[in-house]
Scaffold this motif. Structure first.
Motif: not given
Length: 192
Positions: A92-97, A99-103, A105-109, A142-146
């Motif tokens: 599914n479309p994700l906000p760009p790397v 973006s504060p909303d990316r995590w 959106v990714l975890t709630a799919e 790095a935000t995804y990793v953190t």
């Protein structure tokens, strides 16, 4: 068992909700039930081996085919750990790397980290993240990793493993992904 692996964690039929493996769960509710029954039979047979102390990790692939987890769950008697392969990508479309909303959106799919963790909690099982990492198509994040490290330290995650094989476009923890590497060392590498 005779080779000394009687205490292994076994990801039996891992990523079964995908279609790329020959042991996928199939395409309809009847096949899903048969898959779960087969899983249970295999666990029963392996546990019957004298000296076996295996733990079985029922591990799906994130965000792929939104089939209710209960439809192919073999049951608490046959599953020790509920797992998810969790990468910084989605169908599914994700906000760009960055973006504060990316995590979120990714975890709630559907079939994402939040849903699988809730399923594990509901069944009183620890969670595993046996495959995770950043991917070349999305970038060094790095935000995804953190955020993943924070999730691991805040939930009942029994084990995790960065998929560091250098295949399928997954970034290795090396100079190819310096921001991910630094975040991993800062968070996971510090024994968090």
């Amino acid at each position: 068992v005779s080779a000394g692996f009687g205490y292994s964690v076994i990801r039996l039929g891992h990523e079964m909700n995908g279609t790329w493996e020959t042991d996928s769960l199939g395409n309809n509710p009847t096949q899903w039930g048969l898959w779960a029954h087969c899983f249970a039979q295999e666990v029963t047979a392996m546990r019957a081996v004298p000296g076996s102390h295996f733990l079985f990790d029922w591990s799906i692939n994130q965000g792929y085919r939104n089939i209710p987890l209960a439809d192919y769950y073999p049951g608490n008697s046959y599953v020790d750990i509920v797992g998810i392969s969790f990468y910084d990508q989605s169908g599914n479309p994700l906000p760009p790397v960055g973006s504060p909303d990316r995590w979120q959106v990714l975890t709630a799919e559907p079939m994402g980290l939040d849903a699988v963790n809730a399923f594990a909690v509901q069944h009183h099982k620890p969670l595993s993240i046996p495959e995770w990492g950043t991917v070349s198509t999305q970038g060094d994040n790095a935000t995804y990793v953190t955020n993943t490290a924070n999730f691991i330290s805040s939930n009942d995650v029994t084990y995790q493993a960065w998929f560091d094989a250098g295949v399928y476009g997954i970034n290795r923890l090396s100079a190819a992904a310096p921001h991910s590497l630094a975040a991993y060392i800062r968070t996971i590498g510090k024994g968090r």
